[in-house]
Design an enzyme around this catalytic site. Structure first.
Site, PDB file in Angstrom:
ATOM      1  N   SER A 297      36.633  48.972  44.436  1.00 52.91           N
ATOM      2  CA  SER A 297      36.938  50.407  44.344  1.00 52.91           C
ATOM      3  C   SER A 297      35.810  51.262  44.907  1.00 52.91           C
ATOM      4  O   SER A 297      36.035  52.389  45.328  1.00 52.91           O
ATOM      5  CB  SER A 297      37.124  50.807  42.881  1.00 52.91           C
ATOM      6  OG  SER A 297      38.128  50.048  42.281  1.00 52.91           O
TER       7      SER A 297
ATOM      8  N   HIS B 200      41.312  48.488  50.272  1.00 53.41           N
ATOM      9  CA  HIS B 200      41.377  49.004  48.895  1.00 53.41           C
ATOM     10  C   HIS B 200      42.803  49.387  48.510  1.00 53.41           C
ATOM     11  O   HIS B 200      43.335  50.396  48.964  1.00 53.41           O
ATOM     12  CB  HIS B 200      40.433  50.209  48.778  1.00 53.41           C
ATOM     13  CG  HIS B 200      40.380  50.781  47.400  1.00 53.41           C
ATOM     14  ND1 HIS B 200      40.373  52.125  47.142  1.00 53.41           N
ATOM     15  CD2 HIS B 200      40.357  50.167  46.188  1.00 53.41           C
ATOM     16  CE1 HIS B 200      40.331  52.321  45.841  1.00 53.41           C
ATOM     17  NE2 HIS B 200      40.329  51.154  45.245  1.00 53.41           N
TER      18      HIS B 200
ATOM     19  N   GLU C 163      43.361  51.845  51.514  1.00 61.89           N
ATOM     20  CA  GLU C 163      42.265  52.392  52.313  1.00 61.89           C
ATOM     21  C   GLU C 163      41.555  51.236  53.022  1.00 61.89           C
ATOM     22  O   GLU C 163      41.101  50.290  52.362  1.00 61.89           O
ATOM     23  CB  GLU C 163      41.280  53.141  51.408  1.00 61.89           C
ATOM     24  CG  GLU C 163      41.881  54.398  50.791  1.00 61.89           C
ATOM     25  CD  GLU C 163      41.003  55.025  49.717  1.00 61.89           C
ATOM     26  OE1 GLU C 163      41.035  56.252  49.587  1.00 61.89           O
ATOM     27  OE2 GLU C 163      40.293  54.292  48.995  1.00 61.89           O
TER      28      GLU C 163
ATOM     29  N   ASN D 201      39.229  57.731  45.335  1.00 61.63           N
ATOM     30  CA  ASN D 201      38.407  57.646  44.125  1.00 61.63           C
ATOM     31  C   ASN D 201      37.352  58.740  44.039  1.00 61.63           C
ATOM     32  O   ASN D 201      36.936  59.125  42.946  1.00 61.63           O
ATOM     33  CB  ASN D 201      37.762  56.261  43.998  1.00 61.63           C
ATOM     34  CG  ASN D 201      38.743  55.276  43.386  1.00 61.63           C
ATOM     35  OD1 ASN D 201      39.766  55.675  42.820  1.00 61.63           O
ATOM     36  ND2 ASN D 201      38.457  54.005  43.507  1.00 61.63           N
TER      37      ASN D 201
HETATM   38  P1  NAD Z   1      40.235  42.604  36.231  1.00 61.64           P
HETATM   39  O1  NAD Z   1      39.091  42.497  35.294  1.00 61.64           O
HETATM   40  O2  NAD Z   1      41.575  42.928  35.690  1.00 61.64           O
HETATM   41  O3  NAD Z   1      40.371  41.245  37.081  1.00 61.64           O
HETATM   42  C1  NAD Z   1      39.269  40.638  37.666  1.00 61.64           C
HETATM   43  C2  NAD Z   1      39.475  39.151  37.636  1.00 61.64           C
HETATM   44  O4  NAD Z   1      38.410  38.527  38.350  1.00 61.64           O
HETATM   45  C3  NAD Z   1      39.468  38.551  36.210  1.00 61.64           C
HETATM   46  O5  NAD Z   1      40.714  37.932  35.970  1.00 61.64           O
HETATM   47  C4  NAD Z   1      38.317  37.554  36.237  1.00 61.64           C
HETATM   48  O6  NAD Z   1      38.582  36.363  35.507  1.00 61.64           O
HETATM   49  C5  NAD Z   1      38.220  37.267  37.733  1.00 61.64           C
HETATM   50  N1  NAD Z   1      36.954  36.711  38.162  1.00 61.64           N
HETATM   51  C6  NAD Z   1      35.708  36.960  37.715  1.00 61.64           C
HETATM   52  N2  NAD Z   1      34.810  36.213  38.377  1.00 61.64           N
HETATM   53  C7  NAD Z   1      35.516  35.478  39.281  1.00 61.64           C
HETATM   54  C8  NAD Z   1      35.152  34.504  40.245  1.00 61.64           C
HETATM   55  N3  NAD Z   1      33.889  34.132  40.445  1.00 61.64           N
HETATM   56  N4  NAD Z   1      36.145  33.944  40.984  1.00 61.64           N
HETATM   57  C9  NAD Z   1      37.430  34.298  40.790  1.00 61.64           C
HETATM   58  N5  NAD Z   1      37.833  35.215  39.883  1.00 61.64           N
HETATM   59  C10 NAD Z   1      36.879  35.789  39.144  1.00 61.64           C
HETATM   60  O7  NAD Z   1      39.766  43.654  37.343  1.00 61.64           O
HETATM   61  P2  NAD Z   1      40.679  44.542  38.308  1.00 61.64           P
HETATM   62  O8  NAD Z   1      40.945  45.844  37.648  1.00 61.64           O
HETATM   63  O9  NAD Z   1      41.799  43.722  38.820  1.00 61.64           O
HETATM   64  O10 NAD Z   1      39.639  44.856  39.482  1.00 61.64           O
HETATM   65  C11 NAD Z   1      39.358  43.885  40.464  1.00 61.64           C
HETATM   66  C12 NAD Z   1      38.763  44.563  41.685  1.00 61.64           C
HETATM   67  O11 NAD Z   1      39.721  45.499  42.187  1.00 61.64           O
HETATM   68  C13 NAD Z   1      37.491  45.348  41.394  1.00 61.64           C
HETATM   69  O12 NAD Z   1      36.599  45.238  42.487  1.00 61.64           O
HETATM   70  C14 NAD Z   1      37.988  46.771  41.264  1.00 61.64           C
HETATM   71  O13 NAD Z   1      37.007  47.709  41.627  1.00 61.64           O
HETATM   72  C15 NAD Z   1      39.135  46.779  42.244  1.00 61.64           C
HETATM   73  N6  NAD Z   1      40.192  47.772  41.990  1.00 61.64           N
HETATM   74  C16 NAD Z   1      40.645  47.981  40.724  1.00 61.64           C
HETATM   75  C17 NAD Z   1      41.656  48.925  40.518  1.00 61.64           C
HETATM   76  C18 NAD Z   1      42.200  49.184  39.138  1.00 61.64           C
HETATM   77  O14 NAD Z   1      42.927  50.157  38.967  1.00 61.64           O
HETATM   78  N7  NAD Z   1      41.943  48.351  38.148  1.00 61.64           N
HETATM   79  C19 NAD Z   1      42.215  49.590  41.601  1.00 61.64           C
HETATM   80  C20 NAD Z   1      41.745  49.323  42.889  1.00 61.64           C
HETATM   81  C21 NAD Z   1      40.723  48.406  43.071  1.00 61.64           C
END
Ligand code: NAD
Length: 289
Positions: free
Chosen positions: A123, A144, A156, A195
């Site tokens: 993000s 993104h 994005e 964001n």
């Molecule tokens: P989340 O915590 O729901 O999921 C992240 C996952 O990564 C978890 O299931 C965890 O077990 C896994 N993980 C951790 N270490 C790992 C590894 N070494 N190898 C493989 N998997 C691993 O998080 P999220 O909300 O899905 O966010 C994930 C990414 O997406 C972040 O970078 C975040 O900034 C981005 N993002 C999130 C959103 C949102 O609304 N939540 C929106 C856009 C982008």
């Protein structure tokens, strides 16, 4: 380098974002392997695919054979090498911590074929902060997606100075094939487009809340009914995950030393109490029945 023909996609991280990005890619015709370090999350991701696709068929939004084919194109594994070794493109959606992303991208660089594009769904973290751990910086960029990734159209795509035209072109093409609307940022900027704008609203909403001026419900009602947003900032915090807001704020604060990025008291409290929003059943709102 010519633009890459993408057939196989690996999604790293099957959480909030990753499982839906993976399913979007499978629905678009890509062969997808989704990986996570948590067996529990992988099981949930697989269960989601098994319920989401039949639901779409029942609602008349998806043909039965398309659902069956999409399900056959997506698989789940806890083994990063198995997931990434044949990928033409990797979309990393693991938690928002720079040192974790460094480790994942260094591993991916070792595992993946030379042509593979490595994209991050981060993000806030620009890919130039990650690309240096690989021997292919020109093939590392931001891609993104928005939450929920199956429904939200915008992606994005960021062309940092280190990113090749071919990489950006390929990523834009994959987005379009997934039925998304990609926008390209010509240079890196912290928080990208959406964001930066949303953060300003969330920060102000949290400040107003912490001053004791109004409740999350009333602030959300104000934003929904006056500004016409589909949901208010507190519902959005619950949807995106309060843990994510905490990590992003802490990383930015540690990086800049600027106290304005410090997570607000209520975010810290909810983070410590594991009230992270929808994913834990409670955040600013209660999701447990
Ligand atoms: P989340 O915590 O729901 O999921 C992240 C996952 O990564 C978890 O299931 C965890 O077990 C896994 N993980 C951790 N270490 C790992 C590894 N070494 N190898 C493989 N998997 C691993 O998080 P999220 O909300 O899905 O966010 C994930 C990414 O997406 C972040 O970078 C975040 O900034 C981005 N993002 C999130 C959103 C949102 O609304 N939540 C929106 C856009 C982008």
């Amino acid at each position: 380098m010519a633009s890459v023909e993408v057939k196989n996609i690996c999604v790293v991280g099957a959480g909030n974002m990753g499982h839906q990005i993976a399913l979007s890619a499978a629905l678009a015709g890509y062969k997808v392997i989704c990986t996570d370090i948590s067996e529990e999350i992988l099981t949930m991701a697989e269960k989601f695919a098994d319920t989401y696709l039949p639901e779409r068929v029942a609602k008349g939004k998806l043909a039965e054979d398309e659902a069956r084919a999409a399900r056959a194109r997506i698989s789940f594994t806890g083994d990063l090498t198995e997931a990434a070794q044949d990928a033409d493109m990797v979309i990393e959606a693991a938690i928002e911590k720079l040192n974790l992303k460094h480790k994942i991208f260094a591993d991916l660089d070792r595992i993946c074929p030379p042509h593979t594009i490595l994209a991050t769904n981060s993000s806030y973290i620009v890919s130039s902060k990650i690309a240096g751990v690989t021997k292919r910086p020109a093939q590392v960029c931001n891609m993104h997606f928005f939450n929920p990734a199956l429904a939200m159209k915008l992606v994005e795509v960021v062309k940092g100075a280190h990113v090749s035209d071919e990489t950006v072109e390929t990523v834009m093409d994959v987005c379009k094939k997934m039925g998304k609307i990609p926008v390209m940022l010509q240079k890196e900027i912290y928080g990208f487009l959406v964001n930066r704008i949303v953060s300003a609203i969330k920060t102000e909403a949290l400040y107003i809340h912490d001053m004791g001026v109004a409740s999350p419900e009333d602030i959300d009602a104000a934003v929904v009914h006056a500004l016409g947003h589909p949901m208010g900032p507190f519902r959005l915090l619950d949807l995106t995950g309060i843990d994510l807001t905490y990590y992003v704020g802490m990383e930015r604060y540690q990086e800049t030393g600027d106290p304005k990025y410090k997570p607000s008291p209520i975010v810290v409290e909810k983070f410590v109490n594991k009230e992270w929003g929808r994913k834990t059943g409670k955040g600013f709102y209660n999701y447990c029945k």
